[in-house]
Write a protein that holds these residues in place. Structure first.
Motif, PDB file in Angstrom:
ATOM      1  N   ARG A   1       0.812  -1.222   0.000  1.00  0.00           N
ATOM      2  CA  ARG A   1       0.000   0.000   0.000  1.00  0.00           C
ATOM      3  C   ARG A   1       0.845   1.272   0.000  1.00  0.00           C
ATOM      4  N   ASP A   2       2.146   1.151   0.073  1.00  0.00           N
ATOM      5  CA  ASP A   2       3.004   2.339   0.115  1.00  0.00           C
ATOM      6  C   ASP A   2       2.915   3.103  -1.200  1.00  0.00           C
ATOM      7  N   LYS A   3       2.864   4.429  -1.091  1.00  0.00           N
ATOM      8  CA  LYS A   3       2.752   5.286  -2.263  1.00  0.00           C
ATOM      9  C   LYS A   3       4.132   5.664  -2.788  1.00  0.00           C
ATOM     10  N   HIS A   4       4.202   5.830  -4.105  1.00  0.00           N
ATOM     11  CA  HIS A   4       5.449   6.255  -4.737  1.00  0.00           C
ATOM     12  C   HIS A   4       5.727   7.714  -4.375  1.00  0.00           C
ATOM     13  N   PRO A   5       6.977   8.064  -4.057  1.00  0.00           N
ATOM     14  CA  PRO A   5       7.247   9.441  -3.609  1.00  0.00           C
ATOM     15  C   PRO A   5       7.155  10.487  -4.711  1.00  0.00           C
ATOM     16  N   TYR A   6       7.271  10.087  -6.005  1.00  0.00           N
ATOM     17  CA  TYR A   6       7.342  11.071  -7.078  1.00  0.00           C
ATOM     18  C   TYR A   6       6.186  11.005  -8.073  1.00  0.00           C
ATOM     19  N   LYS A   7       5.359   9.979  -8.006  1.00  0.00           N
ATOM     20  CA  LYS A   7       4.235   9.903  -8.931  1.00  0.00           C
ATOM     21  C   LYS A   7       3.041   9.265  -8.232  1.00  0.00           C
ATOM     22  N   LYS A   8       1.883   9.411  -8.852  1.00  0.00           N
ATOM     23  CA  LYS A   8       0.653   8.913  -8.253  1.00  0.00           C
ATOM     24  C   LYS A   8       0.517   7.422  -8.548  1.00  0.00           C
ATOM     25  N   ALA A   9       1.199   6.614  -7.752  1.00  0.00           N
ATOM     26  CA  ALA A   9       1.185   5.159  -7.927  1.00  0.00           C
ATOM     27  C   ALA A   9       1.763   4.528  -6.666  1.00  0.00           C
ATOM     28  N   THR A  10       1.705   3.214  -6.619  1.00  0.00           N
ATOM     29  CA  THR A  10       2.305   2.491  -5.501  1.00  0.00           C
ATOM     30  C   THR A  10       3.786   2.248  -5.778  1.00  0.00           C
TER      31      THR A  10
END
Length: 211
Positions: free
Chosen positions: A77-86
């Motif tokens: 469930r962690d979100k990507h720091p630079y884009k809207k994705a996991t």
């Protein structure tokens, strides 16, 4: 026909006890570094638990599966720091997964066919190759980090020098202002003294005028 089988789990021997501790530490470090740790688990189970090479490989596969499952449950469930994705790119997973399954199935069949000595030699060669590659990569990363640190130190030194120059200029300006203020004060004191002298001196007597 008698066959040699591995001992039961309990009672634990001293080597097995220490092996369990070492195994837990190495798996934790491997997962922290993002690797499964299979290359570490196999030699540990051979040295501390006296398993054969094929038994160690089977145990290693299960440990890798368990560790990967735990990492997935924690990170999916962690979100990507630079884009809207996991953080897990499922598109790449879909591309890689068929080859992963094919390679795993092929490796299992090779492990069954080849003798323990060949499997152990292959594992040793792979670990040596990975160790050399990891060492070279770590040296490159360390050099880059040292270069970045050196550049930051140069920038900090430039900032310190500029601050010292600015402080020195400010101190010169303060000294100049102080000197001007003293000179102005001295002139004002001199003028006030002259005015006081003029007030103290008597006016010359005016001559009597005859009518």
């Amino acid at each position: 026909e008698k066959k040699c089988v591995h001992k039961t789990v309990f009672p634990l021997e001293i080597m097995e006890f220490f092996g369990s501790i070492v195994l837990g530490i190495m798996i934790a470090l491997s997962n922290a570094g993002g690797v499964g740790g299979g290359g570490i688990i196999v030699p540990i189970t051979i040295i501390f638990f006296a398993f054969s090479t094929k038994e160690s490989v089977a145990l290693s596969n299960f440990c890798i599966f368990a560790a990967a499952l735990v990492r997935f449950l924690i990170n999916f469930r962690d979100k990507h720091p630079y884009k809207k994705a996991t953080t897990i790119d499922y598109g790449i997973v879909m591309v890689m997964f068929p080859m992963v399954l094919l390679g795993s199935a092929l490796g299992v069949q090779i492990n069954v066919i080849l003798p323990d000595a060949i499997v152990l030699i292959s594992l040793t060669l792979v670990l040596i190759f990975l160790s050399v590659e990891s060492t070279i990569e770590s040296i490159k990363i360390r050099r880059k980090e040292n270069q970045i640190i050196a550049e930051k130190k140069k920038e900090q030194a430039k900032e310190v020098i500029s601050m010292e120059v600015l402080n020195e200029n400010n101190s010169h300006e303060v000294h100049e202002d102080h000197g001007i203020a003293k000179q102005t004060e001295h002139e004002e004191n001199r003028k006030s003294d002259e005015e006081e002298k003029k007030e103290i001196e008597p006016n010359p007597a005016t001559p009597n005028q005859s009518c």
